[in-house]
Design a protein around this motif. Structure first.
Motif, short mmCIF file in Angstrom:
data_model
loop_
_atom_site.label_atom_id
_atom_site.label_comp_id
_atom_site.label_asym_id
_atom_site.label_seq_id
_atom_site.Cartn_x
_atom_site.Cartn_y
_atom_site.Cartn_z
N UNK A 136 0.84 -1.21 0.00
CA UNK A 136 0.00 0.00 0.00
C UNK A 136 0.87 1.26 0.00
N UNK A 137 1.87 1.28 0.90
CA UNK A 137 2.70 2.47 1.01
C UNK A 137 3.69 2.60 -0.14
N UNK A 138 4.05 1.48 -0.77
CA UNK A 138 4.85 1.56 -1.99
C UNK A 138 4.05 2.26 -3.08
N UNK A 139 2.77 1.90 -3.21
CA UNK A 139 1.90 2.56 -4.20
C UNK A 139 1.71 4.05 -3.87
N UNK A 140 1.52 4.32 -2.59
CA UNK A 140 1.39 5.73 -2.16
C UNK A 140 2.64 6.52 -2.53
N UNK A 141 3.79 5.93 -2.23
CA UNK A 141 5.07 6.58 -2.55
C UNK A 141 5.17 6.85 -4.04
N UNK A 142 4.80 5.86 -4.83
CA UNK A 142 4.89 5.99 -6.29
C UNK A 142 4.02 7.13 -6.81
N UNK A 143 2.86 7.32 -6.20
CA UNK A 143 1.99 8.42 -6.62
C UNK A 143 2.69 9.76 -6.46
N UNK A 144 3.40 9.93 -5.35
CA UNK A 144 4.10 11.19 -5.11
C UNK A 144 5.35 11.33 -5.97
N UNK A 145 6.11 10.24 -6.13
CA UNK A 145 7.31 10.33 -6.97
C UNK A 145 6.95 10.57 -8.43
N UNK A 146 5.82 10.02 -8.87
CA UNK A 146 5.37 10.27 -10.25
C UNK A 146 5.07 11.75 -10.46
N UNK A 147 4.44 12.36 -9.46
CA UNK A 147 4.13 13.80 -9.56
C UNK A 147 5.42 14.62 -9.64
N UNK A 148 6.42 14.23 -8.86
CA UNK A 148 7.70 14.94 -8.89
C UNK A 148 8.41 14.70 -10.22
N UNK A 149 8.29 13.50 -10.75
CA UNK A 149 8.92 13.17 -12.04
C UNK A 149 8.42 14.08 -13.15
N UNK A 150 7.15 14.48 -13.07
CA UNK A 150 6.59 15.39 -14.08
C UNK A 150 7.28 16.75 -14.02
N UNK A 151 7.57 17.22 -12.81
CA UNK A 151 8.27 18.50 -12.64
C UNK A 151 9.70 18.37 -13.17
N UNK A 152 10.37 17.28 -12.83
CA UNK A 152 11.75 17.05 -13.29
C UNK A 152 11.79 16.94 -14.81
N UNK A 153 10.80 16.28 -15.41
CA UNK A 153 10.74 16.15 -16.86
C UNK A 153 10.65 17.53 -17.52
N UNK A 154 9.91 18.42 -16.91
CA UNK A 154 9.79 19.78 -17.45
C UNK A 154 11.11 20.53 -17.32
N UNK A 155 11.88 20.23 -16.29
CA UNK A 155 13.21 20.82 -16.17
C UNK A 155 14.09 20.38 -17.34
#
Length: 198
Positions: free
Chosen positions: A15-34
Motif C-alpha cells: 500500500x505504502x509503496x503505491x502511495x510513494x509511487x503516486x508522489x514520486x510520479x508527480x515529482x517526475x513530471x516536474x523534473x521532466x519539465x526541467x
C-alpha cells in the motif's frame, strides 16, 4: 508461506509503496519539465515539488518499516523490498535535483536581492499618476508641457524598474505579479493620456 500477521505487513508495505509511487510520479513530471518536456517550472512549482518529495519520504519510510519486519529474501517479500529500494534511490535523485534548482532560483526570487522593491513600486505608482487625469492636466499648460517634456525620462525609469523585477514576474511570484499590475496600470494610463493628447 507467510503467516497471517506477515501477510498483513506485506499488504501494508505494498500500500505504502503505491502511495510513494503516486508522489514520486508527480515529482517526475516536474523534473521532466526541467529537462525540456513542457514549459519550464517556476520557482513555486519547484518548492511544491520539494514538499511532495517530503511526503514521498514519509510514505516510503512506512513501507520500509513494514518490509523490515518481514523475512528477507522471501519470494513474496523480495519484489516489494526491491521496489522500496528503488523508490529510495528515485526519491534521493529527485530531491537532489530539485534542491539544486531551488538554490539557483532563490537567487532570482529572494526578496533580499531586491532591497529597493517598495521604493520602486511606489515610484511606479507615482509616475502612473502623472498621466491619470488628462482633463485636469490640459487646463494647466505648464503642467502639461512638463509631463510631455519629461515623458522620455519617465519611460527610462519605467524601463529600468521593469528590467529589474522581470525575474520576479517570470517566476510568477506574488511580488512580481504586484509589480506587473502597477506596470500595466502605468501603460494603460500613459496610452490613454497620449490618445487624448492627439
Amino acid at each position: 508461506k507467510l503467516d497471517y500477521k506477515q501477510e498483513e505487513l506485506l499488504k501494508n508495505a505494498r500500500w505504502y509503496v503505491r502511495e510513494t509511487a503516486g508522489y514520486t510520479n508527480a515529482v517526475s513530471e516536474v523534473v521532466a519539465r526541467l529537462d525540456g518536456d513542457g514549459p519550464k517550472p517556476v520557482h513555486s512549482e519547484i518548492r511544491d515539488g520539494l514538499a511532495t518529495v517530503e511526503t514521498a519520504k514519509k510514505k516510503h519510510a512506512l513501507a520500509a518499516d513494514y518490509i523490515a519486519q518481514l523475512p528477507a529474501g522471501h519470494p513474496q517479500v523480495q519484489p516489494v523490498a526491491d521496489q522500496v529500494t528503488q523508490a529510495a534511490a528515485l526519491i534521493g535523485a529527485q530531491e537532489s535535483r530539485l534542491r539544486a534548482v531551488d538554490t539557483e532560483l532563490a537567487k532570482l526570487t529572494g526578496m533580499e536581492h531586491y532591497p529597493n522593491y517598495d521604493a520602486d513600486f511606489k515610484l511606479m505608482q507615482d509616475l502612473a499618476g502623472r498621466y491619470r487625469d488628462f482633463g485636469f492636466t490640459v487646463q494647466q499648460p505648464e503642467k502639461l508641457a512638463q509631463v510631455v517634456k519629461e515623458d522620455g525620462q519617465v519611460l527610462g525609469e519605467i524601463t529600468r524598474i521593469a528590467k529589474t523585477y522581470l525575474p520576479l514576474v517570470e517566476q510568477k511570484t506574488d511580488a512580481g505579479a504586484q509589480m506587473e499590475r502597477v506596470f500595466n496600470h502605468f501603460q494603460s494610463s500613459r496610452n490613454q493620456f497620449a490618445a487624448e493628447l492627439i
